[in-house]
Design a protein around this motif. Structure first.
Motif, PDB file in Angstrom:
ATOM      1  N   LEU A  15       0.896  -1.273  -0.111  1.00  0.00           N
ATOM      2  CA  LEU A  15      -0.158  -0.101   0.111  1.00  0.00           C
ATOM      3  C   LEU A  15       1.043   1.218   0.096  1.00  0.00           C
ATOM      4  O   LEU A  15       0.438   2.162  -0.670  1.00  0.00           O
ATOM      5  CB  LEU A  15      -0.941  -0.074   1.232  1.00  0.00           C
ATOM      6  N   ARG A  16       2.031   1.311   0.684  1.00  0.00           N
ATOM      7  CA  ARG A  16       2.808   2.503   0.850  1.00  0.00           C
ATOM      8  C   ARG A  16       3.643   2.586  -0.512  1.00  0.00           C
ATOM      9  O   ARG A  16       3.651   3.683  -1.041  1.00  0.00           O
ATOM     10  CB  ARG A  16       4.052   2.206   1.876  1.00  0.00           C
ATOM     11  N   ARG A  17       3.886   1.338  -1.194  1.00  0.00           N
ATOM     12  CA  ARG A  17       4.614   1.725  -2.391  1.00  0.00           C
ATOM     13  C   ARG A  17       3.659   2.185  -3.528  1.00  0.00           C
ATOM     14  O   ARG A  17       4.095   2.954  -4.370  1.00  0.00           O
ATOM     15  CB  ARG A  17       5.043   0.191  -2.900  1.00  0.00           C
ATOM     16  N   LEU A  18       2.409   1.883  -3.633  1.00  0.00           N
ATOM     17  CA  LEU A  18       1.428   2.310  -4.364  1.00  0.00           C
ATOM     18  C   LEU A  18       1.233   3.725  -4.290  1.00  0.00           C
ATOM     19  O   LEU A  18       1.005   4.729  -5.246  1.00  0.00           O
ATOM     20  CB  LEU A  18       0.147   1.571  -4.467  1.00  0.00           C
ATOM     21  N   ARG A  19       1.060   4.059  -2.990  1.00  0.00           N
ATOM     22  CA  ARG A  19       0.849   5.535  -2.800  1.00  0.00           C
ATOM     23  C   ARG A  19       1.785   6.471  -3.157  1.00  0.00           C
ATOM     24  O   ARG A  19       1.702   7.496  -3.708  1.00  0.00           O
ATOM     25  CB  ARG A  19       0.449   5.704  -1.142  1.00  0.00           C
ATOM     26  N   GLU A  20       3.064   6.125  -2.921  1.00  0.00           N
ATOM     27  CA  GLU A  20       4.210   6.814  -3.181  1.00  0.00           C
ATOM     28  C   GLU A  20       4.489   6.940  -4.352  1.00  0.00           C
ATOM     29  O   GLU A  20       4.965   8.058  -5.130  1.00  0.00           O
ATOM     30  CB  GLU A  20       5.426   6.304  -2.542  1.00  0.00           C
ATOM     31  N   ALA A  21       4.150   5.832  -5.212  1.00  0.00           N
ATOM     32  CA  ALA A  21       4.175   5.904  -6.742  1.00  0.00           C
ATOM     33  C   ALA A  21       3.399   6.990  -7.412  1.00  0.00           C
ATOM     34  O   ALA A  21       3.487   7.568  -8.280  1.00  0.00           O
ATOM     35  CB  ALA A  21       4.026   4.659  -7.626  1.00  0.00           C
ATOM     36  N   LYS A  22       2.152   7.173  -6.656  1.00  0.00           N
ATOM     37  CA  LYS A  22       1.214   8.351  -7.382  1.00  0.00           C
ATOM     38  C   LYS A  22       1.463   9.696  -6.673  1.00  0.00           C
ATOM     39  O   LYS A  22       0.830  10.798  -6.868  1.00  0.00           O
ATOM     40  CB  LYS A  22      -0.207   8.076  -6.910  1.00  0.00           C
ATOM     41  N   SER A  23       2.781   9.782  -5.581  1.00  0.00           N
ATOM     42  CA  SER A  23       3.295  11.067  -5.250  1.00  0.00           C
ATOM     43  C   SER A  23       2.017  11.529  -4.269  1.00  0.00           C
ATOM     44  O   SER A  23       2.028  12.947  -4.260  1.00  0.00           O
ATOM     45  CB  SER A  23       3.619  11.952  -6.065  1.00  0.00           C
ATOM     46  N   LEU A  24       1.322  10.838  -3.617  1.00  0.00           N
ATOM     47  CA  LEU A  24       0.248  11.511  -2.617  1.00  0.00           C
ATOM     48  C   LEU A  24       0.743  11.231  -1.291  1.00  0.00           C
ATOM     49  O   LEU A  24       1.486  10.375  -0.893  1.00  0.00           O
ATOM     50  CB  LEU A  24      -0.860  10.536  -2.696  1.00  0.00           C
ATOM     51  N   THR A  25       0.438  12.269  -0.557  1.00  0.00           N
ATOM     52  CA  THR A  25       0.505  12.207   0.937  1.00  0.00           C
ATOM     53  C   THR A  25      -0.484  11.184   1.424  1.00  0.00           C
ATOM     54  O   THR A  25      -1.491  11.032   0.965  1.00  0.00           O
ATOM     55  CB  THR A  25       0.621  13.626   1.668  1.00  0.00           C
ATOM     56  N   LEU A  26      -0.119  10.848   3.023  1.00  0.00           N
ATOM     57  CA  LEU A  26      -1.016  10.013   3.641  1.00  0.00           C
ATOM     58  C   LEU A  26      -2.563  10.669   3.698  1.00  0.00           C
ATOM     59  O   LEU A  26      -3.671  10.301   3.514  1.00  0.00           O
ATOM     60  CB  LEU A  26      -0.480   9.756   4.915  1.00  0.00           C
ATOM     61  N   LYS A  49      -9.461  -2.943   6.749  1.00  0.00           N
ATOM     62  CA  LYS A  49     -10.937  -3.429   6.220  1.00  0.00           C
ATOM     63  C   LYS A  49     -10.949  -3.441   4.598  1.00  0.00           C
ATOM     64  O   LYS A  49     -10.013  -2.578   4.059  1.00  0.00           O
ATOM     65  CB  LYS A  49     -11.862  -2.306   6.607  1.00  0.00           C
ATOM     66  N   TRP A  50     -10.986  -4.714   4.270  1.00  0.00           N
ATOM     67  CA  TRP A  50     -10.666  -4.765   2.936  1.00  0.00           C
ATOM     68  C   TRP A  50     -11.427  -3.982   1.932  1.00  0.00           C
ATOM     69  O   TRP A  50     -11.069  -3.644   0.811  1.00  0.00           O
ATOM     70  CB  TRP A  50     -10.920  -6.453   2.530  1.00  0.00           C
ATOM     71  N   PRO A  51     -12.449  -3.402   2.172  1.00  0.00           N
ATOM     72  CA  PRO A  51     -13.126  -2.643   1.215  1.00  0.00           C
ATOM     73  C   PRO A  51     -12.536  -1.236   1.088  1.00  0.00           C
ATOM     74  O   PRO A  51     -12.428  -0.589   0.214  1.00  0.00           O
ATOM     75  CB  PRO A  51     -14.584  -2.150   1.810  1.00  0.00           C
ATOM     76  N   ALA A  52     -11.688  -0.882   2.295  1.00  0.00           N
ATOM     77  CA  ALA A  52     -10.897   0.242   2.245  1.00  0.00           C
ATOM     78  C   ALA A  52      -9.540   0.019   1.416  1.00  0.00           C
ATOM     79  O   ALA A  52      -8.955   0.885   0.718  1.00  0.00           O
ATOM     80  CB  ALA A  52     -10.460   0.749   3.675  1.00  0.00           C
ATOM     81  N   VAL A  53      -9.074  -1.227   1.312  1.00  0.00           N
ATOM     82  CA  VAL A  53      -8.014  -1.718   0.559  1.00  0.00           C
ATOM     83  C   VAL A  53      -8.341  -1.595  -0.870  1.00  0.00           C
ATOM     84  O   VAL A  53      -7.506  -1.158  -1.538  1.00  0.00           O
ATOM     85  CB  VAL A  53      -7.368  -2.912   1.046  1.00  0.00           C
ATOM     86  N   ASP A  54      -9.444  -2.033  -1.030  1.00  0.00           N
ATOM     87  CA  ASP A  54     -10.045  -1.887  -2.503  1.00  0.00           C
ATOM     88  C   ASP A  54     -10.030  -0.823  -2.962  1.00  0.00           C
ATOM     89  O   ASP A  54      -9.658  -0.364  -4.120  1.00  0.00           O
ATOM     90  CB  ASP A  54     -11.292  -3.005  -2.523  1.00  0.00           C
ATOM     91  N   ALA A  55     -10.611   0.419  -2.272  1.00  0.00           N
ATOM     92  CA  ALA A  55     -10.867   1.680  -2.638  1.00  0.00           C
ATOM     93  C   ALA A  55      -9.599   2.408  -3.076  1.00  0.00           C
ATOM     94  O   ALA A  55      -9.290   3.178  -3.888  1.00  0.00           O
ATOM     95  CB  ALA A  55     -11.523   2.407  -1.353  1.00  0.00           C
ATOM     96  N   LEU A  56      -8.461   2.258  -2.112  1.00  0.00           N
ATOM     97  CA  LEU A  56      -7.373   2.712  -2.065  1.00  0.00           C
ATOM     98  C   LEU A  56      -6.465   2.028  -3.483  1.00  0.00           C
ATOM     99  O   LEU A  56      -5.788   2.906  -4.107  1.00  0.00           O
ATOM    100  CB  LEU A  56      -6.218   2.351  -0.721  1.00  0.00           C
ATOM    101  N   CYS A  57      -6.650   0.955  -3.650  1.00  0.00           N
ATOM    102  CA  CYS A  57      -6.228   0.275  -4.842  1.00  0.00           C
ATOM    103  C   CYS A  57      -6.630   1.009  -6.266  1.00  0.00           C
ATOM    104  O   CYS A  57      -6.061   1.120  -7.060  1.00  0.00           O
ATOM    105  CB  CYS A  57      -6.432  -1.221  -4.983  1.00  0.00           C
ATOM    106  N   ARG A  58      -7.793   1.114  -6.201  1.00  0.00           N
ATOM    107  CA  ARG A  58      -8.630   1.736  -7.241  1.00  0.00           C
ATOM    108  C   ARG A  58      -7.972   3.274  -7.455  1.00  0.00           C
ATOM    109  O   ARG A  58      -7.972   3.744  -8.666  1.00  0.00           O
ATOM    110  CB  ARG A  58     -10.158   1.903  -7.115  1.00  0.00           C
ATOM    111  N   GLU A  59      -8.025   3.707  -6.278  1.00  0.00           N
ATOM    112  CA  GLU A  59      -7.520   5.599  -6.459  1.00  0.00           C
ATOM    113  C   GLU A  59      -5.855   5.286  -6.868  1.00  0.00           C
ATOM    114  O   GLU A  59      -5.730   6.358  -7.442  1.00  0.00           O
ATOM    115  CB  GLU A  59      -7.676   5.986  -4.680  1.00  0.00           C
ATOM    116  N   TYR A  60      -5.121   4.347  -6.646  1.00  0.00           N
ATOM    117  CA  TYR A  60      -3.679   4.337  -6.780  1.00  0.00           C
ATOM    118  C   TYR A  60      -3.516   3.756  -8.475  1.00  0.00           C
ATOM    119  O   TYR A  60      -2.342   3.966  -8.713  1.00  0.00           O
ATOM    120  CB  TYR A  60      -2.928   3.569  -6.007  1.00  0.00           C
ATOM    121  N   GLY A  61      -4.690   3.676  -8.960  1.00  0.00           N
ATOM    122  CA  GLY A  61      -4.433   2.839 -10.253  1.00  0.00           C
ATOM    123  C   GLY A  61      -3.890   1.690 -10.255  1.00  0.00           C
ATOM    124  O   GLY A  61      -3.195   1.397 -11.273  1.00  0.00           O
TER     125      GLY A  61
END
Length: 281
Positions: free
Chosen positions: A16-27, A52-64
């Motif tokens: 999750l951290r790797r995907l967020r940083e790849a999009k250059s998003l802050t926490l 919570k897996w729905p939150a993980v699903d949403a994060l993954c969609r947001e991170y592309g």
């Protein structure tokens, strides 16, 4: 390292951290986009607590993330709380053993340096009983048998369809130390020779003739996860063990194991020495 997160949970946090940083998003930015707080997302990424897996699903969609990667991370989130076979045991087990079993259940490789005894995953039952009786002198026979039962169950790791690679560098002292008497040692060394022939088990002997070496401090194991950042080092201590996962600690022990393996005998010479010691026992 505190007892708690499984390898699945640790891998999820790292991804999750790797995907967020790849999009250059802050926490804060990433959390606000999916409706969770900065603190919650930080906890997700630091590999602690429930997810919570729905939150993980949403994060993954947001991170592309790709559909395949998103599905894999959602499965990690769903499986992060899965508990292993040892949780159902009637008798309690030490906390350090609890974490060892959790990590070992999901490793892809284990590197062991053994200077005192044959590594637990390669011990016969009689040898393991003798080790526990000697090292846990205050334990009852029931407690000894309980711990040995766990050790024997751990060995089923090597019987899996796709077992982890077990690489052991064993000091000659561990092979010559008479544990439980000559008959038990003879059986143990015979067993060690047999299991070393398996394709996923590597056994090397570090002979006395090599003199000083890179791990004079004692036995240790590097438990290797699916990716290097999930590796954990375990160091034997009196009354338990110490787990370490800081990058500098991991680097030090990985390098020590490489040196030990380079100093040890090759596979054929190692087997010859084990057999020679077996014949002398």
């Amino acid at each position: 390292m505190a007892v708690g997160p499984t390898t699945r949970r640790r891998q999820l946090g790292a991804d999750l951290r790797r995907l967020r940083e790849a999009k250059s998003l802050t926490l804060e930015e990433a959390g606000s986009r999916v409706g969770i707080s900065k603190a919650t997302l930080s906890r997700y990424e630091t590999k602690e607590g429930t997810v919570k897996w729905p939150a993980v699903d949403a994060l993954c969609r947001e991170y592309g993330a790709s559909d395949e990667e998103r599905a894999a991370l959602v499965e990690l989130a769903k499986g992060a709380k899965i508990q292993g076979w040892w949780r159902s045991l009637a008798d309690p087990i030490p906390e350090s053993m609890n974490l060892m079993l959790t990590l070992e259940d999901e490793v892809v490789r284990e590197d062991h340096y053994a200077c005192m005894y044959v590594p637990g995953l390669l011990q016969t039952r009689a040898y393991a009983e003798a080790v526990h009786r000697a090292s846990e002198a205050g334990c009852s026979e029931r407690e000894v048998q309980h711990m040995v039962d766990i050790r024997m169950k751990r060995q089923e790791l090597l019987e899996r369809a796709e077992p982890p690679h077990l690489w052991c560098v064993i000091d000659e002292a561990a092979l010559r130390r008479r544990v439980g008497g000559s008959e038990i040692m003879h059986e143990q060394l015979h067993h060690l020779l047999g299991v070393s022939q398996r394709p996923h088990v590597t056994v090397q002997v570090l002979p006395f003739a090599k003199g000083a070496h890179a791990a004079a401090v004692g036995s240790f194991a590097v438990l290797r996860g699916p990716t290097p950042d999930l590796d954990v080092v375990y160091v034997d201590l009196i009354g338990g063990g110490l787990f370490m996962e800081k990058p500098q600690e991991l680097a030090r022990y990985r390098l020590a194991f490489e040196y030990l393996s380079a100093q040890a005998l090759d596979l054929e010479s190692s087997a010859e020495l084990i057999d020679r010691i077996r014949m002398e026992s």
